[in-house]
Design an enzyme around this catalytic site. Structure first.
Site, PDB file in Angstrom:
ATOM      1  N   SER A   1     -39.059  92.514 -77.102  1.00 34.37           N
ATOM      2  CA  SER A   1     -40.009  92.939 -76.067  1.00 34.37           C
ATOM      3  C   SER A   1     -39.316  93.714 -74.951  1.00 34.37           C
ATOM      4  CB  SER A   1     -40.710  91.726 -75.465  1.00 34.37           C
ATOM      5  OG  SER A   1     -41.301  90.940 -76.472  1.00 34.37           O
TER       6      SER A   1
HETATM    7  N1  SAH Z   1     -39.309  86.907 -78.765  1.00 28.76           N
HETATM    8  C1  SAH Z   1     -38.725  87.942 -79.594  1.00 28.76           C
HETATM    9  C2  SAH Z   1     -39.674  89.066 -79.960  1.00 28.76           C
HETATM   10  C3  SAH Z   1     -40.664  88.616 -80.930  1.00 28.76           C
HETATM   11  S1  SAH Z   1     -41.325  89.835 -82.017  1.00 28.76           S
HETATM   12  C4  SAH Z   1     -37.469  88.498 -78.970  1.00 28.76           C
HETATM   13  O1  SAH Z   1     -37.079  88.070 -77.875  1.00 28.76           O
HETATM   14  O2  SAH Z   1     -36.837  89.344 -79.608  1.00 28.76           O
HETATM   15  C5  SAH Z   1     -42.538  88.803 -82.775  1.00 28.76           C
HETATM   16  C6  SAH Z   1     -41.973  87.824 -83.767  1.00 28.76           C
HETATM   17  O3  SAH Z   1     -43.032  86.951 -84.120  1.00 28.76           O
HETATM   18  C7  SAH Z   1     -41.500  88.462 -85.062  1.00 28.76           C
HETATM   19  O4  SAH Z   1     -40.161  88.126 -85.287  1.00 28.76           O
HETATM   20  C8  SAH Z   1     -42.423  87.858 -86.131  1.00 28.76           C
HETATM   21  O5  SAH Z   1     -41.770  87.610 -87.362  1.00 28.76           O
HETATM   22  C9  SAH Z   1     -42.858  86.566 -85.464  1.00 28.76           C
HETATM   23  N2  SAH Z   1     -44.104  85.961 -85.942  1.00 28.76           N
HETATM   24  C10 SAH Z   1     -45.287  86.534 -86.197  1.00 28.76           C
HETATM   25  N3  SAH Z   1     -46.196  85.605 -86.582  1.00 28.76           N
HETATM   26  C11 SAH Z   1     -45.544  84.390 -86.540  1.00 28.76           C
HETATM   27  C12 SAH Z   1     -45.929  83.038 -86.814  1.00 28.76           C
HETATM   28  N4  SAH Z   1     -47.164  82.689 -87.204  1.00 28.76           N
HETATM   29  N5  SAH Z   1     -45.001  82.079 -86.649  1.00 28.76           N
HETATM   30  C13 SAH Z   1     -43.742  82.359 -86.263  1.00 28.76           C
HETATM   31  N6  SAH Z   1     -43.324  83.626 -85.989  1.00 28.76           N
HETATM   32  C14 SAH Z   1     -44.225  84.616 -86.126  1.00 28.76           C
END
Ligand code: SAH
Length: 220
Positions: free
Chosen positions: A64
């Protein structure tokens, strides 16, 4: 570029993008200055690590924008005794910020390869208060409930019920809720009178895919 150069860039990032836009919690600002953001992204992108935008981390996912990480963290109102659940580990950067501010962090991602990479860098940086799990985070982490704070870093069609159920009384859940293209940062607070909702402006995240999120492959 030396580590001192990256440190200077981080300090500038906090002043110009984060404090300047109104994030004022000194603990949050200190954590954002401390955690080496560039280490969580591919080294080919290190010169852009402190840009005012999200960056690709593989598997069609993104780390993000720095301001959004700071804003969501401030909304969590973390105390150093809190236990925090994060859904969407991604690069592990947000988890590191949480680990600076809370007692224990639990973080879940559905993509095993991303989680493995995040675990590697978090271990290398010396974090010992982060537990990880591969799976559908919309189901929460029931064995470890209740959590004083829960953060979802993927865009959800609605607030997943298991997450509000796993929130402690007085706890805060921060989650982007909306459609595929844009969401509203939402804070849900569990009080003795029930759940209280607050809204904090627009954002755009990759989709939360799971039982209480979007359907995989679905268009909306
Ligand atoms: N917090 C992260 C950015 C997240 S991007 C950072 O600091 O880099 C969003 C993430 O959510 C992705 O890695 C994706 O694989 C995950 N995601 C999407 N749906 C999900 C679910 N139901 N459970 C766990 N992770 C999920």
């Amino acid at each position: 570029m030396t580590e001192d150069d990256y440190t200077a860039m981080r300090h500038r990032m906090v002043e110009t993008q984060i404090a300047a836009r109104g994030v004022s919690d000194p603990r949050v600002l200190a954590a954002m200055k401390k955690v080496p953001r560039h280490r969580f992204i591919p080294s080919t992108l290190w010169d852009q690590a402190h840009g005012d935008y999200p960056l690709p981390i593989g598997e069609d996912q993104t780390i993000s924008q720095p301001y959004i990480v700071a804003l969501m963290t401030e909304m969590l109102e973390l105390k150093d005794t809190d236990r925090v659940l994060e859904i969407g580990t991604g690069s592990g950067y947000q988890a590191a910020i949480l680990a600076e501010l809370a007692a224990q962090v639990y973080t879940i991602d559905r993509v095993a390869s991303l989680l493995a990479q995040a675990e590697r860098i978090l271990a290398k940086l010396g974090y010992t208060n982060i537990k990880t799990r591969v799976g559908d985070g919309t189901l929460g982490w029931p064995e470890e409930m209740p959590f004083e704070a829960i953060i979802v870093t993927a865009g959800a069609p609605q607030v997943p019920r298991p997450l509000t159920e796993q929130l402690a009384l007085g706890g805060r859940l921060v989650i982007p809720v909306g459609d595929r293209w844009s969401q509203t940062l939402t804070c849900v607070r569990k009080t003795t009178e029930g759940l209280k909702f607050e809204y904090h402006g627009g954002c755009r995240f990759v989709r939360l895919i799971g039982e209480h999120g979007w359907q995989e492959g679905g268009w909306l």
